[in-house]
Design an enzyme around this catalytic site. Structure first.
Site, mmCIF file in Angstrom:
data_model
loop_
_atom_site.group_PDB
_atom_site.id
_atom_site.type_symbol
_atom_site.label_atom_id
_atom_site.label_comp_id
_atom_site.label_asym_id
_atom_site.label_seq_id
_atom_site.Cartn_x
_atom_site.Cartn_y
_atom_site.Cartn_z
ATOM 1 N N ASP A 1 -7.045 -1.439 4.525
ATOM 2 C CA ASP A 1 -6.147 -2.770 4.053
ATOM 3 C C ASP A 1 -6.677 -4.190 4.727
ATOM 4 O O ASP A 1 -6.185 -5.026 4.017
ATOM 5 C CB ASP A 1 -4.922 -2.337 4.391
ATOM 6 N N ASP B 1 0.870 -1.030 -0.137
ATOM 7 C CA ASP B 1 -0.270 0.016 0.016
ATOM 8 C C ASP B 1 1.014 1.240 0.104
ATOM 9 O O ASP B 1 1.908 1.224 0.647
ATOM 10 C CB ASP B 1 -0.707 -0.067 1.394
ATOM 11 N N LYS B 2 0.463 2.280 -0.740
ATOM 12 C CA LYS B 2 1.437 3.408 -0.776
ATOM 13 C C LYS B 2 1.468 4.379 0.447
ATOM 14 O O LYS B 2 2.565 4.368 0.895
ATOM 15 C CB LYS B 2 1.151 4.167 -2.013
ATOM 16 N N THR B 3 0.472 4.815 0.693
ATOM 17 C CA THR B 3 0.374 5.931 1.787
ATOM 18 C C THR B 3 0.761 5.173 3.109
ATOM 19 O O THR B 3 -0.287 4.143 3.624
ATOM 20 C CB THR B 3 -0.958 6.581 1.640
ATOM 21 N N LYS C 1 -9.338 -3.406 -3.287
ATOM 22 C CA LYS C 1 -8.099 -3.726 -3.113
ATOM 23 C C LYS C 1 -7.909 -5.354 -2.839
ATOM 24 O O LYS C 1 -7.116 -5.945 -3.601
ATOM 25 C CB LYS C 1 -7.411 -3.143 -1.710
ATOM 26 N N THR D 1 -2.740 2.017 -4.604
ATOM 27 C CA THR D 1 -2.996 3.147 -3.968
ATOM 28 C C THR D 1 -4.372 3.678 -4.438
ATOM 29 O O THR D 1 -4.899 3.410 -5.631
ATOM 30 C CB THR D 1 -1.846 4.269 -4.245
ATOM 31 N N GLY D 2 -5.023 4.477 -3.712
ATOM 32 C CA GLY D 2 -6.212 5.192 -4.143
ATOM 33 C C GLY D 2 -6.107 6.457 -4.849
ATOM 34 O O GLY D 2 -6.960 7.202 -5.346
ATOM 35 N N ASP E 1 -1.338 -0.735 6.232
ATOM 36 C CA ASP E 1 -1.446 -0.047 7.784
ATOM 37 C C ASP E 1 -2.941 0.500 7.884
ATOM 38 O O ASP E 1 -3.027 0.647 9.075
ATOM 39 C CB ASP E 1 -0.376 0.836 7.870
#
Length: 739
Positions: A620, A420-422, A597, A569-570, A616
């Site tokens: 997720d 997950d990116k952020t 996801k 990512t969103g 996180d």
């Protein structure tokens, strides 16, 4: 007064990525992720019992039954050190008793060719003391055998008990003249029990070391806490603290409970949680964890969690739960131990029949006892659990919490890691990543003026600008007349000049144009703010979610292991592609809604990939559950942690490499131990049965006992080699990259 930054928000009203139609995941732009909380996980009922009943070496309820016996081992649960002491005491006392038993044994005297002393009662020394050895020294094995019979799961303790009982009965028969004098095994019996006790002592010590290492987490807490009560500071036990209490943490002291700093600033040693030795600065408003150390100055901390609700207690529960969970390898070992029991019993029966048939009933008894002793699959019972115990304890010290042993085993087969990116690859908070100046202004001048204007705002973007100026050691002037306008920006007077900072609506209101760099920045998905001085654009600021400096090494190391790296990512595609390009990520899923996801995980799995998901946030959780291995990273939420099999105590993405390294090392040790334990039995049993007797080789019973105990020691020592692993994220990554 309303904060000015509607226009600073990552929204269509503002600019950038979302101008391009980005979809925002429910946590993709959260600025401050919730701190990790290990306390709300449903733990297994085994969490309080580590290695129960030599438990063994096992992990689930069935497994407890399997080795219920090891009876003398009693519950290692919480009593590992006690059992080490018990077996040490039993070994030394029985070793002392064994000396006269061996010395006054008629068969031993005959073998060495010396004459026994002939004082009254000399002929009773070996039988009497031999009986003491059998009853007292052999009690752990005899009681373990009873437990196995009651559980209807015969195993290694029953084999040992059969061997020493046959030797005991045969010896009394020979002593009383009921059997041939060559069946007097008092010396063999005494040595057999002593050797078995030695093997178990070493085994217990190995297990206790692991349990002690886990228990040492509790020792990180201070013996007493200093609670603030009005103008007084009162010393109390940490268990007497309540949520809301304020405690004083002295320089060099440990934090007694999880809480929030209300006064002070200190470099905190958080290695017990993250595995990293580097200290971290914590100040007012930051959370601190019980057991961490304020290395250089004092703090006042408001208690937020105590006792079983603390992170430290959660870590202990997670490690214990992992050690008590069942793995595929463990089930194989359990099944193999069961088969080996019947294999040994059948071999002993065949041995007795064949040797009796060839006219050697005395040899039949000797060979049968030797088979029963040497075939004991004790090493097999220790092969997997000791590896798992050491692995999970080492992982916890490296900041990797294994919640599910199956997840640990599966990590070695992972060929795709989805981040997950952020908050995972990035920090999840805005950072100034570029400053452009117009005319004769310098970037430093533009940033200093923007920071002065933004200083009174609490908006995350404003704080990022002020922080960037501070990091560059710029002087931030005192501004006056601060005001804000929703969806436009902020206005303040600095050095008598009107300074405005804002987004596209501010430019429209002022009737000015954006800077040349804006188009390029927009293509990278950045947030763009302009700085205007007395109606003239003097520069622009580029803000983005800062990429963690460790992310590049994590991606490079995964590539070196042949693992595909995927990012989800969103955010809009422009934002995702900018991050992907900088990190060298193989594949990107952008604009993914939270509920979709998990579907992307399925998509990768249908391509035949074994997928690990690292995330996180609350959104997720379904993806973490869908992945072959779910990994919740440092600042994760309770929901994410509950859905994951592995929890990374830090937010360092390189910790994923630690999990892979641990998984591969543990698997190697399990495989080595299984081959040694099972292979040893398959080779040694025929030798004990006497298959080489026709060519003159007969394996003595005492040598058989030594070999059996030696196999257990070999397995234990091999597992101990895992302790040499340094699982800190930095070390694991550098090892893989060969730096």
């Amino acid at each position: 007064m309303k904060d000015p930054h509607a226009d600073h928000m990552p929204s269509a009203a503002h600019h950038t990525a979302h101008d391009a139609g980005a979809t925002t995941g429910s946590h993709e732009h959260s600025i401050a992720p919730a701190p990790i909380d290990h306390t709300r996980i449903d733990h297994s009922p085994h969490e309080h019992a580590l290695h129960a009943e030599h438990s063994g070496h096992l992990s689930d309820d069935d497994a407890h039954d399997d080795h219920a016996g090891h009876g003398g081992h009693g519950g290692h649960a919480g009593h590992g050190a006690d059992h080490v002491a018990q077996f040490r005491k039993l070994f030394w006392i029985n070793l002392i008793i064994a000396i006269p038993v061996v010395g006054f044994s008629g068969m031993f005297a005959m073998l060495l060719g010396y004459t026994l002393p002939s004082f009254p009662g000399a002929n009773l020394i070996a039988p009497v003391l031999g009986t003491v050895t059998y009853v007292w020294g052999g009690r752990p094995f005899l009681s373990g055998a009873v437990s196995e019979i009651r559980a209807r799961k015969p195993g290694m303790m029953l084999l040992i008990a059969l061997g020493i009982t046959v030797a005991f009965l045969a010896s009394w028969g020979a002593t009383l003249g009921l059997l041939h004098h060559e069946l007097e095994f008092w010396w063999e019996l005494a040595l057999l029990v002593v050797i078995m006790l030695l093997g178990h002592w070493i085994e217990m010590r190995s297990l206790a070391q692991t349990t002690t290492a886990l228990d040492s987490l509790a020792a990180l807490l201070p013996d007493e806490a200093e609670r603030v009560e009005g103008d007084l500071i009162v010393k109390v036990a940490p268990t007497d603290l309540a949520v809301g209490d304020v405690v004083v943490v002295r320089p060099g002291g440990s934090v007694p409970a999880d809480g929030t700093i209300v006064d002070g600033r200190a470099d905190m040693d958080e290695s017990m949680v993250t595995g990293e030795s580097r200290t971290v600065v914590r100040s007012i408003g930051d959370t601190v964890t019980a057991g961490t150390v304020a290395t250089d100055s004092g703090l006042r901390v408001e208690v937020a969690a105590i006792g079983d609700d603390t992170t430290l207690a959660g870590i202990q529960r997670l490690v214990t739960e992992a050690q008590n969970s069942t793995s595929r390898a463990q089930r194989i070992a359990d099944k193999a131990a069961g088969w080996l029991f019947w294999f040994a019993l059948a071999a002993a029966a065949i041995t007795a029949i064949v040797w009796s048939a060839v006219g050697s009933p005395d040899a039949a008894v000797i060979r049968t006892i030797t088979v029963l002793v040497i075939a004991c699959p004790h090493a097999l019972g220790l092969a997997i659990p000791l590896v798992v115990s050491i692995a999970t304890e080492r992982a916890a010290r490296g900041g990797v919490l294994i919640k599910d042993r199956l997840a640990l085993e599966s990590m070695r087969t992972i060929d795709a890691v989805l981040f997950d990116k952020t908050g995972t690859l990035t920090k999840g908070e805005p950072t100034v990543t570029g400053v452009a100046a117009v005319g004769d202004r310098t970037p430093e001048m533009v940033l200093a003026l923007a920071a002065a204007a933004e200083a009174d705002s609490e908006h995350p973007l404003a704080q990022a600008i002020v922080r960037a100026a501070q990091d560059r050691n710029l002087t931030i002037a005192q501004a006056t007349g601060f005001s804000s306008s929703p969806a436009v920006g902020v206005t303040a007077t600095v050095h008598g000049e009107k300074i405005r900072v804002g987004g596209p609506h501010l430019l429209h209101e002022e009737g000015v144009f954006e800077i040349d760099a804006a188009e390029t920045w927009r293509g990278e998905g950045a947030i763009i703010l302009h700085v205007i001085q007395d109606g003239v654009v003097i520069g622009g600021l580029k803000l983005a979610d800062e990429i963690r400096p460790e992310s590049r090494d994590a991606v490079d190391a995964l590539h070196k292991l042949g693992v595909e790296v995927v990012m989800i990512t969103g955010d809009a595609d422009a934002v995702a592609q900018a991050v992907s390009k900088e990190l060298g990520i193989d594949r990107v899923f952008a604009g993914v809604r939270p509920e979709d996801k998990a579907a992307k995980i399925v998509e990768l799995q249908t391509e035949g990939k074994q997928v690990a998901m690292v995330g996180d946030g609350v959104n997720d959780a379904p993806a973490l559950a869908q992945a072959n291995v779910g990994i919740a990273i440092g600042a994760g939420t309770d929901v994410a942690i509950a859905s994951a099999g592995v929890i990374l105590a830090s937010s360092d993405p390189r910790s994923v490499l630690s999990v892979i390294e641990l998984s591969r090392a543990s698997y190697r040790k399990m495989k080595q131990n299984l081959w040694w334990a099972a292979g040893y039995n398959l080779i040694s049993v025929p030798l004990a049965a006497g298959v080489l007797a026709p060519i003159g080789f007969v394996l003595p019973m005492s040598i058989g006992a030594i070999l059996m105990s030696l196999s257990t020691v070999v397995v234990a020592l091999n597992a101990q080699l895992l302790r040499r692993l340094d699982l800190t994220p930095a070390n694991s990554t550098q090892t893989i990259l060969g730096r």
